[in-house]
Design a protein around this motif. Structure first.
Motif, mmCIF file in Angstrom:
data_model
loop_
_atom_site.group_PDB
_atom_site.id
_atom_site.type_symbol
_atom_site.label_atom_id
_atom_site.label_comp_id
_atom_site.label_asym_id
_atom_site.label_seq_id
_atom_site.Cartn_x
_atom_site.Cartn_y
_atom_site.Cartn_z
ATOM 1 N N PHE A 123 1.713 2.374 -10.403
ATOM 2 C CA PHE A 123 1.083 3.119 -9.323
ATOM 3 C C PHE A 123 -0.107 2.336 -8.780
ATOM 4 O O PHE A 123 -0.809 1.651 -9.535
ATOM 5 N N LEU A 124 -0.325 2.449 -7.479
ATOM 6 C CA LEU A 124 -1.431 1.752 -6.826
ATOM 7 C C LEU A 124 -2.296 2.739 -6.054
ATOM 8 O O LEU A 124 -1.791 3.718 -5.490
ATOM 9 N N LYS A 125 -3.576 2.446 -6.034
ATOM 10 C CA LYS A 125 -4.540 3.310 -5.371
ATOM 11 C C LYS A 125 -4.813 2.818 -3.947
ATOM 12 O O LYS A 125 -4.982 1.627 -3.708
ATOM 13 N N ASP A 126 -4.860 3.753 -3.025
ATOM 14 C CA ASP A 126 -5.203 3.448 -1.636
ATOM 15 C C ASP A 126 -6.723 3.436 -1.505
ATOM 16 O O ASP A 126 -7.391 4.438 -1.761
ATOM 17 N N LEU A 127 -7.273 2.308 -1.103
ATOM 18 C CA LEU A 127 -8.723 2.160 -1.046
ATOM 19 C C LEU A 127 -9.361 2.943 0.097
ATOM 20 O O LEU A 127 -10.574 3.153 0.108
ATOM 21 N N SER A 158 -6.230 7.934 -2.674
ATOM 22 C CA SER A 158 -4.979 8.524 -3.160
ATOM 23 C C SER A 158 -4.110 7.464 -3.835
ATOM 24 O O SER A 158 -4.246 6.267 -3.574
ATOM 25 N N TRP A 159 -3.205 7.952 -4.701
ATOM 26 C CA TRP A 159 -2.312 7.057 -5.433
ATOM 27 C C TRP A 159 -0.882 7.218 -4.926
ATOM 28 O O TRP A 159 -0.509 8.270 -4.400
ATOM 29 N N SER A 160 -0.094 6.168 -5.103
ATOM 30 C CA SER A 160 1.318 6.230 -4.718
ATOM 31 C C SER A 160 2.153 5.366 -5.654
ATOM 32 O O SER A 160 1.630 4.507 -6.379
ATOM 33 N N TYR A 161 3.451 5.604 -5.618
ATOM 34 C CA TYR A 161 4.404 4.924 -6.514
ATOM 35 C C TYR A 161 4.723 3.536 -5.972
ATOM 36 O O TYR A 161 5.079 3.368 -4.809
ATOM 37 N N GLU A 203 -8.978 -1.284 -11.627
ATOM 38 C CA GLU A 203 -9.038 0.183 -11.546
ATOM 39 C C GLU A 203 -8.139 0.750 -10.457
ATOM 40 O O GLU A 203 -7.975 1.976 -10.341
ATOM 41 N N ASN A 204 -7.519 -0.102 -9.658
ATOM 42 C CA ASN A 204 -6.652 0.356 -8.576
ATOM 43 C C ASN A 204 -5.172 0.285 -8.931
ATOM 44 O O ASN A 204 -4.310 0.491 -8.069
ATOM 45 N N GLU A 205 -4.880 -0.011 -10.192
ATOM 46 C CA GLU A 205 -3.495 -0.091 -10.655
ATOM 47 C C GLU A 205 -3.373 0.616 -12.002
ATOM 48 O O GLU A 205 -4.257 0.498 -12.851
ATOM 49 N N SER A 206 -2.296 1.361 -12.191
ATOM 50 C CA SER A 206 -2.073 2.026 -13.485
ATOM 51 C C SER A 206 -0.585 2.187 -13.739
ATOM 52 O O SER A 206 0.243 2.056 -12.814
ATOM 53 N N TYR A 207 -0.243 2.482 -14.991
ATOM 54 C CA TYR A 207 1.140 2.649 -15.410
ATOM 55 C C TYR A 207 1.278 3.950 -16.204
ATOM 56 O O TYR A 207 0.350 4.363 -16.915
ATOM 57 N N VAL A 208 2.449 4.572 -16.062
ATOM 58 C CA VAL A 208 2.771 5.764 -16.841
ATOM 59 C C VAL A 208 4.225 5.677 -17.269
ATOM 60 O O VAL A 208 5.110 5.405 -16.446
#
Length: 283
Positions: free
Chosen positions: A254-258, A262-265, A219-224
């Motif tokens: 994109f990865l989520k900051d635990l 927040s998310w970042s590239y 859940e801490n990684e996603s793609y667009v």
């Protein structure tokens, strides 16, 4: 001082003179005993010892001028050393100031010095990301740090607007440390983006989002997936490219900051829509 040196010397004379008196007195008493016992050789030896002690006293008596001279010379030597030391320190300080010069610019100062494509008129215009809202109501709060990206889609759209307006600081802030573009030297990184990373020869035509957010390994990684349409500016007229549109596509990670959610590239595969390059990864 010379007076203190004289006192110390007098003390020295008393210390050395006492054994001399003792030896002399002891020698006299011994001589009388030896005369009665016929000890002539012992008497001569003791006379030699007495003469040596006397010579030592004479030698010591010749020392006061030397001690006095040393006592008057020492303060002068110390004073010179102190002046020389302080003078050298002052020179070293001045040299240090001249050597280092002004402090290097901070990251914030460098960002303030870089040009931007943003104008106040853009606040009321449609946001470059294509949301249909004004820039002031859409991506502006992200750029000002008033909001953080709580979805990877927020990162994608706000970064596109940041490239459009040449907001280098925001591009840096939303780049994850795992991204190969990331560097801890933010000043050098900002200067590098300013020089060759802002697509200054192109107009940003539009952003087309090609997919919804796709989950990664957790859940801490996603793609667009998306594509960007760029139009060559007049400066490329000599190359016959002015007005020509170029499509660049990318599937970004994109990865989520635990810590704050927040998310970042974190990177992606960039491809071009140019004929013959469709299946080629450009980065």
């Amino acid at each position: 001082t010379s007076r203190q040196a004289g006192v110390e010397y007098a003390r020295l004379i008393r210390i050395f003179h006492w054994p001399a008196r003792f030896i002399h007195t002891h020698t006299s008493a011994t001589n009388q005993s030896n005369n009665h016992n016929g000890g002539t050789m012992k008497h001569e030896f003791q006379l030699v010892v007495a003469l040596l002690c006397s010579s030592l006293l004479v030698l010591l008596e010749s020392l006061p001028p030397v001690v006095a001279a040393a006592s008057t010379t020492a303060p002068t030597v110390i004073a010179f050393a102190a002046k020389k030391g302080s003078k050298k320190k002052k020179k070293s300080t001045a040299s240090t100031i001249r050597g280092f010069g002004a402090a290097p610019p901070t990251h914030a100062e460098v960002l303030d010095s870089l040009r931007t494509r943003f104008t106040t008129d853009d606040l009321s215009k449609p946001c470059p990301c294509g949301s249909g809202e004004t820039y002031e109501a859409c991506c502006r709060p992200f750029h000002l740090g008033e909001q953080t990206c709580q979805r990877s889609m927020d990162v994608l759209k706000s970064r596109y607007s940041a490239f459009r307006f040449r907001n280098i600081g925001y591009v840096q802030r939303t780049t994850h440390p795992e991204c190969r573009d990331f560097t801890t030297d933010k000043v050098a990184w900002a200067k590098s983006l300013d020089k060759e990373g802002m697509f200054d020869s192109y107009d940003f035509v539009k952003l087309n989002v090609l997919s919804d957010e796709e989950a990664g390994k957790d859940e801490n990684e996603s793609y667009v997936a998306f594509e960007v349409v760029l139009r060559a500016m007049q400066r490329l007229a000599e190359d016959g490219l002015e007005g020509k549109e170029t499509v660049i596509s990318e599937k970004s990670r994109f990865l989520k900051d635990l810590t704050d959610g927040s998310w970042s590239y974190a990177g992606g595969e960039v491809r071009s829509g140019e004929s013959g390059l469709e299946d080629t990864v450009l980065n």
